[in-house]
Write a protein that holds these residues in place. Sequence first.
Motif, PDB file in Angstrom:
ATOM      1  N   LEU A   1      15.044   6.801  -7.238  1.00 55.01           N
ATOM      2  CA  LEU A   1      13.883   7.536  -7.733  1.00 55.01           C
ATOM      3  C   LEU A   1      12.557   6.987  -7.209  1.00 55.01           C
ATOM      4  CD1 LEU A   1      14.915   8.180 -11.448  1.00 55.01           C
ATOM      5  CD2 LEU A   1      15.185   9.671  -9.455  1.00 55.01           C
ATOM      6  N   THR A   2      12.586   5.829  -6.562  1.00 55.68           N
ATOM      7  CA  THR A   2      11.357   5.261  -5.994  1.00 55.68           C
ATOM      8  C   THR A   2      11.043   5.956  -4.677  1.00 55.68           C
ATOM      9  OG1 THR A   2      11.738   3.101  -7.008  1.00 55.68           O
ATOM     10  CG2 THR A   2      10.229   3.177  -5.142  1.00 55.68           C
ATOM     11  N   ARG A   3       9.829   6.496  -4.586  1.00 59.95           N
ATOM     12  CA  ARG A   3       9.412   7.163  -3.355  1.00 59.95           C
ATOM     13  C   ARG A   3       8.999   6.124  -2.307  1.00 59.95           C
ATOM     14  NH1 ARG A   3       4.748   9.590  -4.186  1.00 59.95           N
ATOM     15  NH2 ARG A   3       4.452   8.741  -6.278  1.00 59.95           N
ATOM     16  N   ILE A   4       9.244   6.441  -1.056  1.00 61.38           N
ATOM     17  CA  ILE A   4       8.895   5.548   0.057  1.00 61.38           C
ATOM     18  C   ILE A   4       7.937   6.263   1.001  1.00 61.38           C
ATOM     19  CG2 ILE A   4       9.755   4.395   2.133  1.00 61.38           C
ATOM     20  CD1 ILE A   4      10.462   2.852  -0.290  1.00 61.38           C
ATOM     21  N   GLU A   5       6.885   5.581   1.383  1.00 61.93           N
ATOM     22  CA  GLU A   5       6.004   6.060   2.451  1.00 61.93           C
ATOM     23  C   GLU A   5       6.081   5.039   3.582  1.00 61.93           C
ATOM     24  OE1 GLU A   5       2.045   6.731   1.074  1.00 61.93           O
ATOM     25  OE2 GLU A   5       2.625   8.377  -0.270  1.00 61.93           O
ATOM     26  N   TYR A   6       6.635   5.465   4.711  1.00 68.77           N
ATOM     27  CA  TYR A   6       6.835   4.561   5.846  1.00 68.77           C
ATOM     28  C   TYR A   6       5.924   4.962   6.995  1.00 68.77           C
ATOM     29  CZ  TYR A   6       9.161   2.283   9.810  1.00 68.77           C
ATOM     30  OH  TYR A   6       9.429   1.556  10.936  1.00 68.77           O
ATOM     31  N   THR A   7       5.135   4.009   7.464  1.00 75.02           N
ATOM     32  CA  THR A   7       4.193   4.263   8.554  1.00 75.02           C
ATOM     33  C   THR A   7       4.449   3.286   9.693  1.00 75.02           C
ATOM     34  OG1 THR A   7       2.502   4.950   6.958  1.00 75.02           O
ATOM     35  CG2 THR A   7       1.758   4.434   9.197  1.00 75.02           C
ATOM     36  N   GLU A   8       4.551   3.815  10.901  1.00 71.38           N
ATOM     37  CA  GLU A   8       4.668   2.975  12.092  1.00 71.38           C
ATOM     38  C   GLU A   8       3.296   2.879  12.750  1.00 71.38           C
ATOM     39  OE1 GLU A   8       8.800   3.555  14.182  1.00 71.38           O
ATOM     40  OE2 GLU A   8       8.077   5.497  13.476  1.00 71.38           O
ATOM     41  N   THR A   9       2.873   1.671  13.035  1.00 67.75           N
ATOM     42  CA  THR A   9       1.554   1.441  13.606  1.00 67.75           C
ATOM     43  C   THR A   9       1.662   0.600  14.870  1.00 67.75           C
ATOM     44  OG1 THR A   9       1.343  -0.428  12.092  1.00 67.75           O
ATOM     45  CG2 THR A   9       0.275   1.624  11.437  1.00 67.75           C
ATOM     46  N   VAL A  10       0.547   0.478  15.586  1.00 70.24           N
ATOM     47  CA  VAL A  10       0.518  -0.303  16.820  1.00 70.24           C
ATOM     48  C   VAL A  10      -0.656  -1.267  16.764  1.00 70.24           C
ATOM     49  CG1 VAL A  10       0.312  -0.209  19.343  1.00 70.24           C
ATOM     50  CG2 VAL A  10       1.542   1.598  18.130  1.00 70.24           C
ATOM     51  N   LEU A  11      -0.380  -2.540  17.060  1.00 69.98           N
ATOM     52  CA  LEU A  11      -1.396  -3.586  17.154  1.00 69.98           C
ATOM     53  C   LEU A  11      -2.255  -3.659  15.899  1.00 69.98           C
ATOM     54  CD1 LEU A  11      -2.237  -3.044  20.934  1.00 69.98           C
ATOM     55  CD2 LEU A  11      -0.922  -4.925  19.937  1.00 69.98           C
ATOM     56  N   SER A  12      -3.583  -3.457  16.011  1.00 73.51           N
ATOM     57  CA  SER A  12      -4.469  -3.690  14.867  1.00 73.51           C
ATOM     58  C   SER A  12      -4.312  -2.653  13.757  1.00 73.51           C
ATOM     59  CB  SER A  12      -5.935  -3.718  15.330  1.00 73.51           C
ATOM     60  OG  SER A  12      -6.375  -2.441  15.747  1.00 73.51           O
ATOM     61  N   GLY A  13      -3.598  -1.564  14.025  1.00 69.56           N
ATOM     62  CA  GLY A  13      -3.378  -0.566  12.977  1.00 69.56           C
ATOM     63  C   GLY A  13      -2.621  -1.144  11.797  1.00 69.56           C
ATOM     64  N   THR A  14      -1.734  -2.097  12.058  1.00 69.54           N
ATOM     65  CA  THR A  14      -0.980  -2.728  10.983  1.00 69.54           C
ATOM     66  C   THR A  14      -1.880  -3.636  10.163  1.00 69.54           C
ATOM     67  OG1 THR A  14       0.768  -2.819  12.665  1.00 69.54           O
ATOM     68  CG2 THR A  14       1.268  -3.759  10.501  1.00 69.54           C
ATOM     69  N   ASP A  15      -2.757  -4.390  10.851  1.00 72.20           N
ATOM     70  CA  ASP A  15      -3.730  -5.236  10.145  1.00 72.20           C
ATOM     71  C   ASP A  15      -4.573  -4.396   9.194  1.00 72.20           C
ATOM     72  OD1 ASP A  15      -2.728  -6.806  12.168  1.00 72.20           O
ATOM     73  OD2 ASP A  15      -4.641  -7.682  12.742  1.00 72.20           O
ATOM     74  N   GLU A  16      -5.043  -3.255   9.686  1.00 75.02           N
ATOM     75  CA  GLU A  16      -5.947  -2.429   8.889  1.00 75.02           C
ATOM     76  C   GLU A  16      -5.247  -1.833   7.670  1.00 75.02           C
ATOM     77  OE1 GLU A  16      -7.769   0.362  11.542  1.00 75.02           O
ATOM     78  OE2 GLU A  16      -8.794  -1.216  12.699  1.00 75.02           O
ATOM     79  N   ALA A  17      -3.958  -1.537   7.794  1.00 72.43           N
ATOM     80  CA  ALA A  17      -3.220  -1.029   6.637  1.00 72.43           C
ATOM     81  C   ALA A  17      -3.210  -2.055   5.511  1.00 72.43           C
ATOM     82  CB  ALA A  17      -1.789  -0.675   7.038  1.00 72.43           C
ATOM     83  N   LEU A  18      -3.116  -3.334   5.873  1.00 68.72           N
ATOM     84  CA  LEU A  18      -3.175  -4.406   4.884  1.00 68.72           C
ATOM     85  C   LEU A  18      -4.565  -4.527   4.283  1.00 68.72           C
ATOM     86  CD1 LEU A  18      -1.178  -7.479   6.259  1.00 68.72           C
ATOM     87  CD2 LEU A  18      -0.878  -6.392   4.040  1.00 68.72           C
ATOM     88  N   LEU A  19      -5.558  -4.613   5.159  1.00 73.26           N
ATOM     89  CA  LEU A  19      -6.926  -4.850   4.702  1.00 73.26           C
ATOM     90  C   LEU A  19      -7.466  -3.689   3.882  1.00 73.26           C
ATOM     91  CD1 LEU A  19      -8.270  -6.466   8.001  1.00 73.26           C
ATOM     92  CD2 LEU A  19      -7.683  -7.641   5.875  1.00 73.26           C
ATOM     93  N   ARG A  20      -6.993  -2.486   4.146  1.00 70.17           N
ATOM     94  CA  ARG A  20      -7.443  -1.310   3.397  1.00 70.17           C
ATOM     95  C   ARG A  20      -6.573  -1.029   2.168  1.00 70.17           C
ATOM     96  NH1 ARG A  20      -8.198   2.753   8.607  1.00 70.17           N
ATOM     97  NH2 ARG A  20     -10.099   1.797   9.457  1.00 70.17           N
ATOM     98  N   LYS A  21      -5.608  -1.914   1.939  1.00 72.49           N
ATOM     99  CA  LYS A  21      -4.690  -1.778   0.796  1.00 72.49           C
ATOM    100  C   LYS A  21      -3.920  -0.462   0.851  1.00 72.49           C
ATOM    101  CE  LYS A  21      -7.495  -4.752  -2.167  1.00 72.49           C
ATOM    102  NZ  LYS A  21      -8.196  -4.903  -3.461  1.00 72.49           N
ATOM    103  N   GLU A  22      -3.480  -0.126   2.068  1.00 71.33           N
ATOM    104  CA  GLU A  22      -2.712   1.103   2.271  1.00 71.33           C
ATOM    105  C   GLU A  22      -1.218   0.834   2.394  1.00 71.33           C
ATOM    106  OE1 GLU A  22      -6.309   3.462   4.668  1.00 71.33           O
ATOM    107  OE2 GLU A  22      -4.571   2.689   5.756  1.00 71.33           O
TER     108      GLU A  22
END
Length: 300
Positions: free
Chosen positions: A123-144
């Motif tokens: 029942l837990t929904r998953i949102e999976y995003t594939e990123t490249v280079l700094s896109g992954t950093d920004e997902a962390l810093l933006r709390k995404e």
Amino acid sequence: MSAKISLDQWQALIAVVDEGGYANAAEALDKSQSAISYAVQKIETELGVRAFALEGRKAKLTGTGQMLYRQARILVEEAERIESTAIQLSQGWEPLVRVTADALFPQHCMLTALDAFARQSPLTRIEYTETVLSGTDEALLRKEADVVVNARIPPGFVGEPLMRVRFLAVAAPDHPLNQQESLTHEDLRQHRQIVIRDSGSRRIDAGWLEAEQRWTVSHSSTRNAAIRRGLGFAWMPESDIGNSLETGELKVLPLKEGVERFVDLHLIYADGQYAGQAARYLGEQIRLAVAQPCPGVTVS
């Protein structure tokens, strides 16, 4: 006797700084201006310091006030995380887990982990995003994201070694670079290099040799197809190469040095030790998936 400052009072000080004054802070916190003023005075009185100094009609942070502001933000954010964690625990697993992984992370490893997670918590929904280079950093810093697989660990976060990815310099067998017996990096600069665009705002060019004929694509599948068609060369992770060397679709470039490269990936929880049950479980499934035999992957 130790001074006792409430979280509300620390929040008042933070709001005065963030909102640019007592009146704006009162509006932001839905309190009277006198209540905000009293809270700041309480801090100064209890601690025997001056947090603000008047410059004309404006109150500006003193050196001590700047230190108090930084530490107060940490304190309040920590309290909010504790409350959030307590709520999650009282309700069971989180209803949503957001996972972001650098595109270098083998797709089949992630799908294996998600499959195991779904069997445990359907029942837990998953949102999976594939990123490249700094896109992954920004997902962390933006709390995404809640769970992250990344090559870099941004300041303020803690990562656990997860895996090492091996890259090989390859091109199609009939590419001009594969018609020579020995190559240098200077030889490569005379030919088209195909790289993947940074999905973040920093637009990092990792691994680019400043080749004049560079092509930048947005997805690894496009790069892989272009390389197999003989349109250029690239350093490709072994998980993308698959059995293409055995089938003859691709050939390793005869470089004198630097034919292989390595990138270490880390597992990061956005909330650190306060990560929820579901996020923790998914992270463990990612680690278990990586531990299985996987071409081009070395477990850290």
